[in-house]
Design a protein around this motif. Structure first.
Motif, PDB file in Angstrom:
ATOM      1  N   VAL A 206       0.838  -1.197   0.000  1.00  0.00           N
ATOM      2  CA  VAL A 206       0.000   0.000   0.000  1.00  0.00           C
ATOM      3  C   VAL A 206       0.878   1.254   0.000  1.00  0.00           C
ATOM      4  N   VAL A 207       1.952   1.239   0.786  1.00  0.00           N
ATOM      5  CA  VAL A 207       2.902   2.365   0.779  1.00  0.00           C
ATOM      6  C   VAL A 207       3.458   2.563  -0.630  1.00  0.00           C
ATOM      7  N   ASP A 208       3.834   1.460  -1.278  1.00  0.00           N
ATOM      8  CA  ASP A 208       4.353   1.542  -2.648  1.00  0.00           C
ATOM      9  C   ASP A 208       3.285   2.028  -3.622  1.00  0.00           C
ATOM     10  N   GLY A 209       2.054   1.562  -3.425  1.00  0.00           N
ATOM     11  CA  GLY A 209       0.959   1.972  -4.299  1.00  0.00           C
ATOM     12  C   GLY A 209       0.656   3.453  -4.183  1.00  0.00           C
ATOM     13  N   LYS A 210       0.640   3.956  -2.966  1.00  0.00           N
ATOM     14  CA  LYS A 210       0.413   5.388  -2.755  1.00  0.00           C
ATOM     15  C   LYS A 210       1.533   6.210  -3.383  1.00  0.00           C
ATOM     16  N   SER A 211       2.767   5.754  -3.209  1.00  0.00           N
ATOM     17  CA  SER A 211       3.914   6.457  -3.779  1.00  0.00           C
ATOM     18  C   SER A 211       3.821   6.490  -5.303  1.00  0.00           C
ATOM     19  N   TYR A 212       3.397   5.386  -5.890  1.00  0.00           N
ATOM     20  CA  TYR A 212       3.243   5.298  -7.347  1.00  0.00           C
ATOM     21  C   TYR A 212       2.215   6.323  -7.842  1.00  0.00           C
ATOM     22  N   ILE A 213       1.088   6.418  -7.149  1.00  0.00           N
ATOM     23  CA  ILE A 213       0.036   7.361  -7.551  1.00  0.00           C
ATOM     24  C   ILE A 213       0.495   8.804  -7.350  1.00  0.00           C
TER      25      ILE A 213
END
Length: 282
Positions: A223-230
């Motif tokens: 989720v941390v990676d997903g938020k960073s990607y967005i």
């Protein structure tokens, strides 16, 4: 006197720096509208059964529900949300690669007046707990939804098994999958057909139950990676419209959290119903 002045000055600088960082963080925040996928065939069957552990286990590990579709009710749920959002400014839709999320995004946004961009990424998948969390029909989905951006999957030899590269599956468990595939097919894991490989993963999930192959800390990291990607995407593209993200219940609980424990696991996340829309800041 001088000491007091210096200490006071340092505090003043520290407070000013803290306020600047806080303002910068707030300025970099982005609003994202999260949507849980519509009712799936798995959800439909799960909702219709009694509190029976044996029945629940049979449902979770049925081969027929690997990467399952949304139900008829799920399609109706999507149509309702489409009506709610048809006049909104939609720029980009991020989507999990699992079919129930792809179908939900398709039914809600494919005919939207803004001609939204769709980006599919493995970081947005659900935690690996049961049959519907195995991406066994990804190649089929890539052909069906060819207007969506699946480019990140070009890096995988077997796109359907992308989750094996970034889960907490241990070396021993991975070897168990490889040996199972070799025993069933007489071929190596790399040479075997995708369906057999996915069924071997399903067997591992079943043998591990009621324990889990993938834990909550792993999904919290994703989720941390997903938020960073967005965030990076939004900062680079500066979209003239809203960003939407179609995902899954457990992932979205973490995604919507604002308080976290010492392991980085969300403490106040929101469990969304099928096709529920929620605006969050990231």
């Amino acid at each position: 006197i001088y000491t007091g002045w210096i200490v006071g000055s340092v505090r003043c600088v520290q407070q000013t720096a803290f306020r600047f960082i806080k303002m910068q963080q707030q300025a970099e925040q982005h609003n994202v509208f999260i949507i849980r996928h519509a009712e799936s065939e798995f959800n439909k069957l799960q909702n219709g059964q009694n509190d029976d552990d044996k029945q629940d286990k049979e449902l979770k590990f049925s081969k027929q529900l690997i990467d399952c579709d949304i139900s008829e009710l799920g399609v109706l749920q999507c149509q309702k949300v489409y009506e709610q959002l048809k006049n909104e400014q939609v720029h980009t839709v991020f989507v999990s690669p699992l079919r129930r999320a792809l179908q939900t995004a398709h039914h809600i946004f494919k005919d939207h007046r803004n001609s939204a961009r769709f980006i599919v990424h493995p970081v947005f998948r659900e935690i690996l707990h049961s049959n519907c969390d195995i991406n066994g029909r990804l190649s089929e989905s890539m052909k069906e939804f060819d207007y969506m951006d699946f480019s990140v999957f070009a890096n995988f030899v077997k796109p359907e098994l992308h989750f094996l590269k970034e889960t907490t599956i241990s070396f021993n468990q991975l070897e168990e999958i490889r040996q199972s595939v070799e025993k069933q097919t007489g071929k190596s894991f790399e040479e075997a057909d995708t369906q057999t490989s996915c069924e071997a993963v399903l067997a591992l999930l079943k043998n591990t139950f009621p324990g889990h192959v993938e834990d909550t800390r792993n999904i919290a990291r994703r989720v941390v990676d997903g938020k960073s990607y967005i965030r990076k995407y939004a900062q680079a593209v500066k979209p003239q419209g809203n960003i939407y993200f179609v995902g899954h219940s457990r992932y979205l609980v973490e995604f919507s959290s604002t308080r976290f424990d010492e392991h980085g696991i969300g403490q106040d996340g929101i469990f969304l119903e099928n096709c529920q829309v929620l605006e969050v800041k990231i």
